[in-house]
Design an enzyme around this catalytic site. Sequence first.
Site, PDB file in Angstrom:
ATOM      1  N   VAL A 135       0.843   3.350  -4.380  1.00 27.76           N
ATOM      2  CA  VAL A 135      -0.297   4.096  -4.904  1.00 27.76           C
ATOM      3  C   VAL A 135      -1.344   4.133  -3.797  1.00 27.76           C
ATOM      4  CG1 VAL A 135      -2.121   4.124  -6.660  1.00 27.76           C
ATOM      5  CG2 VAL A 135       0.168   3.328  -7.277  1.00 27.76           C
TER       6      VAL A 135
ATOM      7  N   HIS B  76      -0.989  -7.457  -4.271  1.00 29.92           N
ATOM      8  CA  HIS B  76      -0.006  -8.041  -5.182  1.00 29.92           C
ATOM      9  C   HIS B  76      -0.155  -9.556  -5.147  1.00 29.92           C
ATOM     10  CE1 HIS B  76       2.533  -4.340  -5.488  1.00 29.92           C
ATOM     11  NE2 HIS B  76       2.021  -4.114  -4.289  1.00 29.92           N
TER      12      HIS B  76
ATOM     13  N   GLY C 128       0.752  -1.239   0.000  1.00 32.17           N
ATOM     14  CA  GLY C 128       0.000   0.000   0.000  1.00 32.17           C
ATOM     15  C   GLY C 128       0.783   1.289   0.000  1.00 32.17           C
TER      16      GLY C 128
ATOM     17  N   HIS D 228      -4.494  -2.177  -3.237  1.00 31.63           N
ATOM     18  CA  HIS D 228      -4.151  -3.171  -4.250  1.00 31.63           C
ATOM     19  C   HIS D 228      -3.443  -4.333  -3.584  1.00 31.63           C
ATOM     20  CE1 HIS D 228      -0.831  -0.279  -4.050  1.00 31.63           C
ATOM     21  NE2 HIS D 228      -0.026  -1.206  -4.515  1.00 31.63           N
TER      22      HIS D 228
END
Length: 145
Positions: A89, A95, A86, A93
Amino acid sequence: MTTVFSRIITGELPGLFVWQDPEIVAFLSIAPLRPGHTLVVPRREVDRWTDIDGPLLTRCFEVAQAVGQGVQRAWNAPRAGLVVAGFEVPHLHIHVAPVWDMTDFDFSKAKQEEDPSALTGAAVKLRAALLELGYEQARGCTSGA
């Protein structure tokens, strides 16, 4: 402020998608840890995973699990790694990447892929694996969402 991931999701910036559904998308990282490194991202902008509502967080992890099954199959990997960092960006998201050992999680080794055909090939390979596993959300994915 709109995040770079939101701009990828809307097609304003390019992205190689391997999953699209009404709440979640997944696209290849342009700086992969290994071929097949994918980012699972909610369409809604939420910065930290600790701030997202439970049902959407659950959906993110369901998609991450599916993508993990796909990367394991596509690259014949013993494991699918999952990291929520985190910092890159400010848009949640996850990974997901094929991994063989703990050194595969070293983000200092991730470098921007210079060969666009390598990313395209990885996307095609992962989409095929997801479709073989019965995940129709991979069908029709290309660039944009």
